[in-house]
Design a protein around this motif. Structure first.
Motif, PDB file in Angstrom:
ATOM      1  N   THR A   1       0.824  -1.207   0.000  1.00 24.11           N
ATOM      2  CA  THR A   1       0.000   0.000   0.000  1.00 24.11           C
ATOM      3  C   THR A   1       0.862   1.262   0.000  1.00 24.11           C
ATOM      4  OG1 THR A   1      -1.678  -1.194   1.250  1.00 24.11           O
ATOM      5  CG2 THR A   1      -1.819   1.213   1.268  1.00 24.11           C
TER       6      THR A   1
ATOM      7  N   LEU B   1      -3.446   0.591  -5.518  1.00 21.34           N
ATOM      8  CA  LEU B   1      -3.544  -0.602  -4.673  1.00 21.34           C
ATOM      9  C   LEU B   1      -3.977  -0.195  -3.271  1.00 21.34           C
ATOM     10  CD1 LEU B   1      -2.934  -3.617  -3.976  1.00 21.34           C
ATOM     11  CD2 LEU B   1      -0.650  -2.850  -3.377  1.00 21.34           C
ATOM     12  N   ASN B   2      -5.031  -0.788  -2.792  1.00 18.75           N
ATOM     13  CA  ASN B   2      -5.593  -0.552  -1.464  1.00 18.75           C
ATOM     14  C   ASN B   2      -6.159   0.861  -1.309  1.00 18.75           C
ATOM     15  OD1 ASN B   2      -6.483  -1.639   0.900  1.00 18.75           O
ATOM     16  ND2 ASN B   2      -4.557  -1.425   1.985  1.00 18.75           N
ATOM     17  N   ALA B   3      -6.384   1.542  -2.432  1.00 16.69           N
ATOM     18  CA  ALA B   3      -7.116   2.814  -2.430  1.00 16.69           C
ATOM     19  C   ALA B   3      -8.399   2.623  -3.229  1.00 16.69           C
ATOM     20  CB  ALA B   3      -6.272   3.927  -3.029  1.00 16.69           C
TER      21      ALA B   3
ATOM     22  N   SER C   1       2.704  -6.910   2.136  1.00 10.47           N
ATOM     23  CA  SER C   1       1.682  -6.113   2.810  1.00 10.47           C
ATOM     24  C   SER C   1       0.397  -6.054   1.980  1.00 10.47           C
ATOM     25  CB  SER C   1       2.263  -4.730   3.131  1.00 10.47           C
ATOM     26  OG  SER C   1       1.419  -4.003   3.977  1.00 10.47           O
ATOM     27  N   GLY C   2      -0.024  -4.874   1.539  1.00  8.86           N
ATOM     28  CA  GLY C   2      -1.227  -4.778   0.714  1.00  8.86           C
ATOM     29  C   GLY C   2      -1.126  -5.609  -0.551  1.00  8.86           C
TER      30      GLY C   2
ATOM     31  N   GLU D   1      -9.337  -0.731   4.244  1.00 10.23           N
ATOM     32  CA  GLU D   1      -8.580  -1.747   3.515  1.00 10.23           C
ATOM     33  C   GLU D   1      -9.376  -2.180   2.283  1.00 10.23           C
ATOM     34  OE1 GLU D   1      -5.503  -2.847   4.075  1.00 10.23           O
ATOM     35  OE2 GLU D   1      -5.213  -1.730   5.934  1.00 10.23           O
TER      36      GLU D   1
ATOM     37  N   VAL E   1      -8.456  -3.264  -0.410  1.00 11.19           N
ATOM     38  CA  VAL E   1      -7.871  -4.408  -1.094  1.00 11.19           C
ATOM     39  C   VAL E   1      -8.504  -5.727  -0.628  1.00 11.19           C
ATOM     40  CG1 VAL E   1      -5.961  -4.846   0.514  1.00 11.19           C
ATOM     41  CG2 VAL E   1      -5.671  -5.361  -1.930  1.00 11.19           C
TER      42      VAL E   1
END
Length: 178
Positions: A11, A42-44, A70-71, A105, A107
């Motif tokens: 992320t 990503l993850n937004a 992570s993300g 989150e 994602v």
């Protein structure tokens, strides 16, 4: 055999942070074709609209290795659930399948088809740390391991790289990949 690795950053990150460039170099030396896409949303962006773009941007087969941090590791769960051919390996570093902290989150999916996830990967590794500052910890790894199987590896290594945690190499990940 044409081996391919796809490395997904976390992320708010990009392909040139922490150990990701080092791993690209190691795998390239070993004969892998390496993709390291930059996904700024990503993850937004919600996984329901983000995942189709990711799936359309890559091909997956039995010679593909997926690595996510992570993300990017959380994204691997959705990828593994929705691809239609098994991949060779997936390595989820500081991954998670439920909210690890109070942040949004996008994602994450609402739920996962764990049988489909495990059916779409030959070797599945979860590497988490007991002292991850973001909550992407060994308990998160345990939940995924208990649902999907594979191998869980627990360390005491923070987030395995972050703004305040230099982590230029990650020999363990390199050794896990065939």
């Amino acid at each position: 055999m044409n081996r391919k690795a796809i490395i997904f950053h976390g992320t708010g990150a990009h392909p040139d942070v922490v150990w990701l460039p080092w791993l690209r170099e190691q795998l390239t030396k070993r004969g892998y074709t390496v993709e390291a896409p930059h996904y700024p949303t990503l993850n937004a962006e919600p996984i329901t609209t983000f995942l189709p773009k990711v799936l359309a941007g890559h091909t997956f087969d039995e010679n593909t290795v997926l690595i996510g941090h992570s993300g990017g590791a959380a994204l691997l769960l959705a990828i593994l659930q929705h691809i239609d051919t098994p991949v060779s390996q997936a390595v989820l570093v500081a991954g998670y399948s439920t909210k690890p902290n109070t942040d949004d989150e996008p994602v994450l999916q609402d739920d996962y088809d764990w049988a489909a996830i495990s059916a779409h990967v030959r070797d599945l590794y979860f590497i988490n740390s007991r002292n991850d500052p973001y909550g992407c910890d060994d308990r998160q790894g345990r939940v995924m391991f208990e649902r999907a199987g594979g191998t869980q590896i627990v360390r005491d290594d923070g987030h395995f790289g972050d703004e305040n945690q230099p982590y230029p190499t990650f020999e363990l990940v390199d050794r896990l990949i065939d």
